[in-house]
Design a protein around this motif. Structure first.
Motif, mmCIF file in Angstrom:
data_model
loop_
_atom_site.group_PDB
_atom_site.id
_atom_site.type_symbol
_atom_site.label_atom_id
_atom_site.label_comp_id
_atom_site.label_asym_id
_atom_site.label_seq_id
_atom_site.Cartn_x
_atom_site.Cartn_y
_atom_site.Cartn_z
ATOM 1 N N LYS A 116 0.907 -1.222 -0.141
ATOM 2 C CA LYS A 116 0.051 0.140 0.094
ATOM 3 C C LYS A 116 0.822 1.236 0.059
ATOM 4 N N PHE A 135 -12.868 -1.848 16.791
ATOM 5 C CA PHE A 135 -11.647 -0.757 17.017
ATOM 6 C C PHE A 135 -11.764 -0.570 18.442
ATOM 7 N N VAL A 149 -16.369 7.063 -2.863
ATOM 8 C CA VAL A 149 -16.155 6.037 -2.106
ATOM 9 C C VAL A 149 -14.914 5.227 -2.416
ATOM 10 N N ARG A 150 -14.816 4.985 -3.874
ATOM 11 C CA ARG A 150 -13.697 4.438 -4.276
ATOM 12 C C ARG A 150 -12.306 5.279 -3.972
ATOM 13 N N ARG A 174 -12.535 3.173 18.767
ATOM 14 C CA ARG A 174 -13.901 3.714 18.106
ATOM 15 C C ARG A 174 -14.910 2.641 18.388
ATOM 16 N N TYR A 219 -11.774 7.247 -1.559
ATOM 17 C CA TYR A 219 -11.683 7.165 -0.204
ATOM 18 C C TYR A 219 -11.170 5.911 0.214
ATOM 19 N N SER A 220 -11.447 4.785 -0.466
ATOM 20 C CA SER A 220 -10.840 3.524 -0.232
ATOM 21 C C SER A 220 -9.354 3.266 -0.768
ATOM 22 N N SER A 221 -9.028 4.408 -1.713
ATOM 23 C CA SER A 221 -7.650 4.086 -2.094
ATOM 24 C C SER A 221 -6.537 5.275 -1.473
ATOM 25 N N THR A 222 -7.297 6.021 -0.867
ATOM 26 C CA THR A 222 -6.576 7.104 -0.122
ATOM 27 C C THR A 222 -6.419 7.016 1.342
ATOM 28 N N GLY A 223 -7.522 6.512 1.872
ATOM 29 C CA GLY A 223 -7.785 6.289 3.307
ATOM 30 C C GLY A 223 -8.293 7.694 3.956
ATOM 31 N N GLY A 237 -11.213 -4.639 3.913
ATOM 32 C CA GLY A 237 -12.116 -4.196 2.721
ATOM 33 C C GLY A 237 -12.456 -2.648 2.864
ATOM 34 N N ILE A 238 -11.854 -1.845 3.603
ATOM 35 C CA ILE A 238 -11.829 -0.474 4.034
ATOM 36 C C ILE A 238 -11.037 0.320 2.857
ATOM 37 N N LEU A 239 -9.996 -0.262 2.641
ATOM 38 C CA LEU A 239 -8.898 0.275 1.681
ATOM 39 C C LEU A 239 -8.383 -0.713 0.577
ATOM 40 N N VAL A 240 -8.163 -0.092 -0.606
ATOM 41 C CA VAL A 240 -7.738 -0.917 -1.450
ATOM 42 C C VAL A 240 -6.204 -0.950 -1.630
ATOM 43 N N ARG A 282 -13.502 23.627 2.262
ATOM 44 C CA ARG A 282 -13.070 24.802 3.212
ATOM 45 C C ARG A 282 -13.937 26.118 2.661
ATOM 46 N N ASP A 326 -15.157 4.750 7.848
ATOM 47 C CA ASP A 326 -14.712 3.340 7.914
ATOM 48 C C ASP A 326 -15.836 2.258 8.360
ATOM 49 N N THR A 360 -23.615 2.187 1.441
ATOM 50 C CA THR A 360 -23.163 3.473 2.160
ATOM 51 C C THR A 360 -24.310 4.457 2.072
ATOM 52 N N ARG A 372 -16.845 -6.036 -1.078
ATOM 53 C CA ARG A 372 -17.118 -5.500 0.220
ATOM 54 C C ARG A 372 -18.219 -5.845 1.029
ATOM 55 N N PHE A 413 0.935 5.494 -0.137
ATOM 56 C CA PHE A 413 -0.039 6.677 0.047
ATOM 57 C C PHE A 413 0.868 7.788 -0.786
ATOM 58 N N LYS A 445 -7.061 -2.229 7.743
ATOM 59 C CA LYS A 445 -7.924 -1.649 6.795
ATOM 60 C C LYS A 445 -8.201 -2.438 5.468
ATOM 61 N N GLN A 461 -13.402 12.867 11.105
ATOM 62 C CA GLN A 461 -13.268 11.768 12.275
ATOM 63 C C GLN A 461 -13.218 10.215 11.884
ATOM 64 N N GLY A 462 -13.407 10.308 10.663
ATOM 65 C CA GLY A 462 -12.998 8.812 10.210
ATOM 66 C C GLY A 462 -14.239 7.773 10.156
#
Lengths: 346, 262
Positions: free
Chosen positions: A12, A104, B254-255, A107, B257-261, A73-76, B176, B96, B105, A93, A14, A69, B92-93
């Motif tokens: 992964k 968690f 959503v996609r 959370r 979000y899933s690739s950048t987190g 399945g949260i992250l690809v 913003r 997830d 979703t 997912r 970033f 994650k 706030q995440g």
């Protein structure tokens, strides 16, 4: 039996950019950004069999959360392959989500303002749990976690320990065959920790639930996991049992000797010539230090018992925290980070 | 079916939350009602002197305003999570957790919370309709109510679609600047006769951000204004297009979000 979780060459990356300072910097950021790649998980492979309880540990920022994650399945992933419960977590997912539970520690998944039991009822709807099954499971959970006492309290009024018990129960309501726990015991007192550990052990024994948990509390690992994976800088440094890890990293062992009387000290001193360090603790007790590859503990003990009059012999264990600290600070394991360490699983 | 029963369950649970804070809930109901009544008073003050404004009588404007409250209140009932989406779900995440549940979703975001007070506006809208219908020559018969339900659902869906697309932007960037509040304020424009505005605004409310379709056009059709049949038929088309766009943007978000987190 095929593995429950199979991970191959998981990566992964970033992409982040350095924000420039000030207003002018922010304007510059709009049209030109200096991007940097950051590899959070670097070519990780492992597989987990049905019913295994695996500890996933590493210092902060090691890539644990990112791994979890991706596994949930949260992250690809940027590249690599994951198969869990027969699904590709991020591609399938929603269907995959039915077959896993996730806790968690930081959370809650419960609804903040309503009674715990209302949250459970919503989860029952979401996961379509039949009424009888739901009731049976709830009373079963109550035996260990003692949920009934605060089932009608709003979540925001629960103590952290009570909330965590409820969260763990919530994640297992639909009886998933695979459970992920991200720091489930963080901030808990010893009673709450014990209760949750006992519960997890029981679920694992009765239902064969496979569990992967991250933690900073190594006693979680000692009590729950037969296997641990240590990850740092996105790489798996160790994958194997805890005793094997200790054996591998204990370069020096210590044996504490309590003598019957003062005169025995001279007899003991003889051993210092054979690669054993003899250290005086007080008049009657001494500590012997030696390296396992040079001196066999059993042989050493046999000879001491034969030649010296002793009251007591104690092998002193190095605490697991010490072992792990040495790994985190780079004193151990990091040299052969690319290869599979000795003693690790195939 | 399963989704519907889940939505109902969400609604029941959320109502319990709101009723747990009775004082807070009552205050909120009262302020919402007060706002709606003030809105009607404003319509009265502005329009009651003029006998006809671009072919619209005062009663017709009031009827339009009352009818407009129906899709608006349905939208308000469901849109509460969209306001806090960026802050609560992205920053706030909490998103997830949304991704970990075996429910789409969008269903979770739209139906996990409700602004129950909005139902007060529905009641007020109905009261205004009931009071003004005889004066504008509309019979409150079965045909009317069926059309009213269809227009209300389509109108609310159109509002939701527009704001979903805008909300989905927060998957890519933090808002913003705040594009949502001004557009939210623009919704009110679509609940007056569009003929009172200049051409640019009229075009925008019809074809760019088509709030006119959620309020003005269906009512103009009900009142038998000329050439409005076409627009009434266009409402489902416009709604379908914007909904498709919203779902597309949302899913892409959503996609992302899933690739950048983040």
């Amino acid at each position: 039996m095929p593995p429950v979780v199979e991970v191959e060459n998981l990566v992964k990356d970033f992409r982040t950019f350095d924000r420039r300072e000030g207003v002018w910097g922010a304007i510059q950021d709009l049209y030109s950004r200096r991007y940097r790649n950051f590899r959070a998980v670097d070519n990780v492979s492992f597989s987990i069999g049905q019913g295994e309880m695996v500890g996933y540990i590493g210092p902060n920022g090691a890539g644990k959360s990112t791994s979890i994650k991706m596994l949930t399945g949260i992250l690809v992933p940027s590249s690599g392959r994951i198969a869990a419960n027969g699904f590709s977590p991020w591609r399938e997912r929603t269907r995959y989500a039915r077959t896993i539970g996730v806790v968690f520690g930081q959370r809650t998944q419960l609804w903040w303002d309503i009674g715990v039991v209302e949250s459970f009822r919503l989860l029952q709807k979401i996961y379509e749990i039949p009424q009888a099954e739901y009731e049976h499971r709830l009373s079963k959970f109550d035996e260990v976690l003692e949920l009934k006492r605060y089932l009608h309290t709003p979540v925001r009024k629960l103590s952290l320990g009570e909330r965590m018990r409820c969260d763990v129960a919530a994640a297992l309501l639909h009886n998933p065959p695979l459970l992920f726990l991200d720091e489930p015991t963080i901030g808990l007192d010893i009673v709450a920790k014990e209760s949750i550990r006992t519960f997890l052990k029981e679920v694992n024994r009765e239902n064969g639930t496979t569990m992967l948990l991250t933690t900073h509390d190594l006693s979680d690992i000692e009590e729950l996991c037969h296997r641990l994976m240590i990850i740092d800088h996105g790489r798996v440094l160790y994958d194997g049992g805890l005793p094997e890890l200790k054996r591998m990293l204990w370069e020096e062992s210590t044996l504490k000797v309590d003598l019957r009387d003062r005169d025995q000290a001279a007899q003991l001193a003889v051993f210092s010539m054979e690669g054993v360090g003899v250290e005086r603790v007080d008049e009657l007790s001494y500590r012997l230090r030696f390296r396992r590859e040079e001196v066999q503990p059993a042989e050493l003990i046999r000879r001491i018992v034969n030649e010296v009059q002793v009251l007591d012999l104690t092998m002193e264990e190095q605490p697991i925290e010490e072992v792990v600290r040495r790994i985190y600070t780079g004193e151990a394991l990091h040299d052969d980070a690319h290869g599979t360490p000795e003693n690790a699983r195939p | 079916m399963r989704t519907l029963s889940l939505i109902w369950q969400y609604f029941v649970q959320y109502s319990k939350v709101r009723l747990a804070y009775r004082g807070d809930f009552l205050t909120s109901v009262i302020t919402t009602m007060f706002g709606a009544v003030a809105g009607i008073a404003a319509v009265y003050l502005i329009f009651h002197r003029a006998p006809l404004i671009h072919g619209w009588s005062f009663d017709e404007i009031l009827f339009l305003y009352g009818f407009g409250l129906l899709p608006l209140s349905l939208f308000n009932l469901l849109s509460i999570n969209l306001y806090f989406f960026s802050e609560v779900y992205i920053v706030q995440g909490k998103f997830d957790r949304v991704l970990l549940r075996p429910v789409h979703t969008l269903v979770q975001i739209l139906f996990e919370q409700f602004r129950i007070e909005a139902l007060g506006d529905t009641a007020l809208g109905l009261a205004v309709l009931w009071a003004t219908a005889p004066k504008v020559g509309i019979a409150l018969d079965l045909r009317f109510w069926l059309l009213a339900i269809v227009f209300t659902v389509l109108g609310a869906t159109l509002y939701l679609a527009i704001f979903l697309s805008l909300t989905a932007v927060s998957f890519w960037m933090e808002d913003r600047v705040g594009i949502i509040p001004p557009i939210y304020n623009m919704m009110a424009f679509g609940r007056y006769p569009l003929d009172i505005y200049g051409t640019p605004i009229k075009l925008m409310l019809s074809w760019v951000i088509p709030f006119g379709f959620a309020g003005f056009y269906p009512v103009a059709y009900l009142l038998g204004k000329e050439g409005m049949l076409l627009f009434a038929w266009l409402l489902p088309v416009v709604t379908a297009c914007f909904l498709a766009l919203a779902v597309l943007v949302w899913n892409r978000g959503v996609r992302n979000y899933s690739s950048t987190g983040s």
